[in-house]
Design an enzyme around this catalytic site. Structure first.
Site, PDB file in Angstrom:
ATOM      1  N   ARG A   1      48.092  25.639  53.015  1.00  0.00           N
ATOM      2  CA  ARG A   1      48.941  24.476  53.302  1.00  0.00           C
ATOM      3  C   ARG A   1      50.373  24.720  52.835  1.00  0.00           C
ATOM      4  O   ARG A   1      51.204  23.805  52.882  1.00  0.00           O
ATOM      5  CB  ARG A   1      48.377  23.228  52.600  1.00  0.00           C
ATOM      6  CG  ARG A   1      47.047  22.771  53.177  1.00  0.00           C
ATOM      7  CD  ARG A   1      46.431  21.660  52.335  1.00  0.00           C
ATOM      8  NE  ARG A   1      45.179  21.182  52.929  1.00  0.00           N
ATOM      9  CZ  ARG A   1      44.281  20.472  52.269  1.00  0.00           C
ATOM     10  NH1 ARG A   1      44.484  20.156  50.991  1.00  0.00           N
ATOM     11  NH2 ARG A   1      43.180  20.082  52.861  1.00  0.00           N
TER      12      ARG A   1
ATOM     13  N   HIS B   1      53.527  49.776  32.511  1.00  0.00           N
ATOM     14  CA  HIS B   1      52.658  48.812  33.197  1.00  0.00           C
ATOM     15  C   HIS B   1      51.200  49.020  32.799  1.00  0.00           C
ATOM     16  O   HIS B   1      50.452  48.053  32.644  1.00  0.00           O
ATOM     17  CB  HIS B   1      52.863  48.900  34.699  1.00  0.00           C
ATOM     18  CG  HIS B   1      54.254  48.529  35.115  1.00  0.00           C
ATOM     19  ND1 HIS B   1      54.848  47.346  34.737  1.00  0.00           N
ATOM     20  CD2 HIS B   1      55.190  49.198  35.826  1.00  0.00           C
ATOM     21  CE1 HIS B   1      56.082  47.285  35.209  1.00  0.00           C
ATOM     22  NE2 HIS B   1      56.313  48.411  35.872  1.00  0.00           N
TER      23      HIS B   1
ATOM     24  N   HIS C   1      53.466  46.332  39.651  1.00  0.00           N
ATOM     25  CA  HIS C   1      53.508  46.115  38.198  1.00  0.00           C
ATOM     26  C   HIS C   1      52.174  45.650  37.617  1.00  0.00           C
ATOM     27  O   HIS C   1      51.836  46.004  36.495  1.00  0.00           O
ATOM     28  CB  HIS C   1      54.574  45.057  37.846  1.00  0.00           C
ATOM     29  CG  HIS C   1      55.976  45.562  38.025  1.00  0.00           C
ATOM     30  ND1 HIS C   1      57.074  44.907  37.499  1.00  0.00           N
ATOM     31  CD2 HIS C   1      56.471  46.650  38.666  1.00  0.00           C
ATOM     32  CE1 HIS C   1      58.179  45.570  37.811  1.00  0.00           C
ATOM     33  NE2 HIS C   1      57.845  46.625  38.534  1.00  0.00           N
TER      34      HIS C   1
ATOM     35  N   ASP D   1      38.318  28.058  51.201  1.00  0.00           N
ATOM     36  CA  ASP D   1      37.680  26.751  51.381  1.00  0.00           C
ATOM     37  C   ASP D   1      38.132  26.204  52.747  1.00  0.00           C
ATOM     38  O   ASP D   1      38.758  26.932  53.541  1.00  0.00           O
ATOM     39  CB  ASP D   1      37.992  25.806  50.206  1.00  0.00           C
ATOM     40  CG  ASP D   1      39.435  25.312  50.187  1.00  0.00           C
ATOM     41  OD1 ASP D   1      40.239  25.756  51.036  1.00  0.00           O
ATOM     42  OD2 ASP D   1      39.768  24.484  49.309  1.00  0.00           O
TER      43      ASP D   1
ATOM     44  N   CYS E   1      42.997  28.768  49.589  1.00  0.00           N
ATOM     45  CA  CYS E   1      42.639  27.346  49.588  1.00  0.00           C
ATOM     46  C   CYS E   1      43.897  26.592  50.008  1.00  0.00           C
ATOM     47  O   CYS E   1      44.765  27.185  50.640  1.00  0.00           O
ATOM     48  CB  CYS E   1      42.076  26.909  48.229  1.00  0.00           C
ATOM     49  SG  CYS E   1      43.176  27.134  46.817  1.00  0.00           S
TER      50      CYS E   1
ATOM     51  N   THR F   1      46.470  25.247  48.235  1.00  0.00           N
ATOM     52  CA  THR F   1      47.664  25.745  47.540  1.00  0.00           C
ATOM     53  C   THR F   1      47.510  27.179  47.047  1.00  0.00           C
ATOM     54  O   THR F   1      48.498  27.798  46.650  1.00  0.00           O
ATOM     55  CB  THR F   1      47.945  24.883  46.299  1.00  0.00           C
ATOM     56  OG1 THR F   1      46.782  24.964  45.442  1.00  0.00           O
ATOM     57  CG2 THR F   1      48.225  23.437  46.653  1.00  0.00           C
ATOM     58  N   GLY F   2      46.308  27.658  46.953  1.00  0.00           N
ATOM     59  CA  GLY F   2      46.033  28.964  46.330  1.00  0.00           C
ATOM     60  C   GLY F   2      45.856  28.848  44.827  1.00  0.00           C
ATOM     61  O   GLY F   2      45.406  29.797  44.171  1.00  0.00           O
TER      62      GLY F   2
HETATM   63  C1  RB5 Z   1      41.396  20.839  48.752  1.00  0.00           C
HETATM   64  O1  RB5 Z   1      41.844  19.584  49.158  1.00  0.00           O
HETATM   65  C2  RB5 Z   1      42.404  21.456  47.777  1.00  0.00           C
HETATM   66  O2  RB5 Z   1      42.381  20.781  46.568  1.00  0.00           O
HETATM   67  C3  RB5 Z   1      42.102  22.939  47.576  1.00  0.00           C
HETATM   68  O3  RB5 Z   1      42.108  23.562  48.798  1.00  0.00           O
HETATM   69  C4  RB5 Z   1      43.081  23.703  46.716  1.00  0.00           C
HETATM   70  O4  RB5 Z   1      44.384  23.489  47.099  1.00  0.00           O
HETATM   71  C5  RB5 Z   1      42.887  23.637  45.262  1.00  0.00           C
HETATM   72  O5  RB5 Z   1      43.612  24.254  44.477  1.00  0.00           O
END
Ligand code: RB5
Length: 149
Positions: free
Chosen positions: A109, A134, A98, A10, A65, A67-68
């Site tokens: 971020r 596994h 595994h 994103d 994204c 946080t992932g």
């Molecule tokens: C976007 O602001 C943020 O929510 C998205 O990139 C992500 O971290 C969601 O899990």
């Protein structure tokens, strides 16, 4: 070994996605977008990457994204996908050895470019161990996927 890798992000992962593509020219990337830092919705891109991996079009995928977290939740809803959110090299290696993870999720971020590149390199280069215990556990994941609640 060069791989065909589906990649998507994103807006919050856009810069890291572009950096990873530039930094790993030995691999072939199928980029599903996004194509700018304009706000967009992570499930759209995580789902496209997950489908390319589940269909066999690409052998593995990377989703990014902020946080992932959201991307990994979305990708794991696609049958056949085992998405691992890894922000350290050890977890990235273990997710291959595994869990035979076929999608790597990253938070643009959360990690800097240098660490992200080390994580991705380790993840792409580490094979599944293939060990019986596994395989047995992965079969149980598959059974969960098929189970109706
Ligand atoms: C976007 O602001 C943020 O929510 C998205 O990139 C992500 O971290 C969601 O899990």
């Amino acid at each position: 070994m060069p791989k065909r890798v589906a990649i998507g992000s994103d807006h919050a992962g856009y810069r890291l996605k572009e950096f990873l593509k530039r930094s790993l020219p030995e691999h072939e990337f199928c980029d599903v977008g996004t194509d700018s830092p304009e706000p967009c919705d992570y499930p759209d891109f995580a789902a496209q990457v997950a489908r390319q991996v589940a269909s066999g079009e690409c052998e593995c995928g990377i989703i990014i994204c902020g946080t992932g977290v959201g991307s990994s939740i979305a990708a794991n809803k696609v049958p056949g996908v085992r998405a691992a959110l890894c922000h350290d090299v050890y977890s990235a290696e273990m997710s291959r050895l595994h869990n035979d993870a076929n999608v790597l999720a990253l938070g643009g971020r959360v990690v800097g470019e240098g660490l992200a590149l080390r994580i991705v390199r380790a993840w792409l280069e580490t094979p599944f161990s293939g060990e019986e215990r596994h395989r047995r556990r992965l079969a149980k994941l598959q059974a969960l996927e098929r189970a109706t609640l």
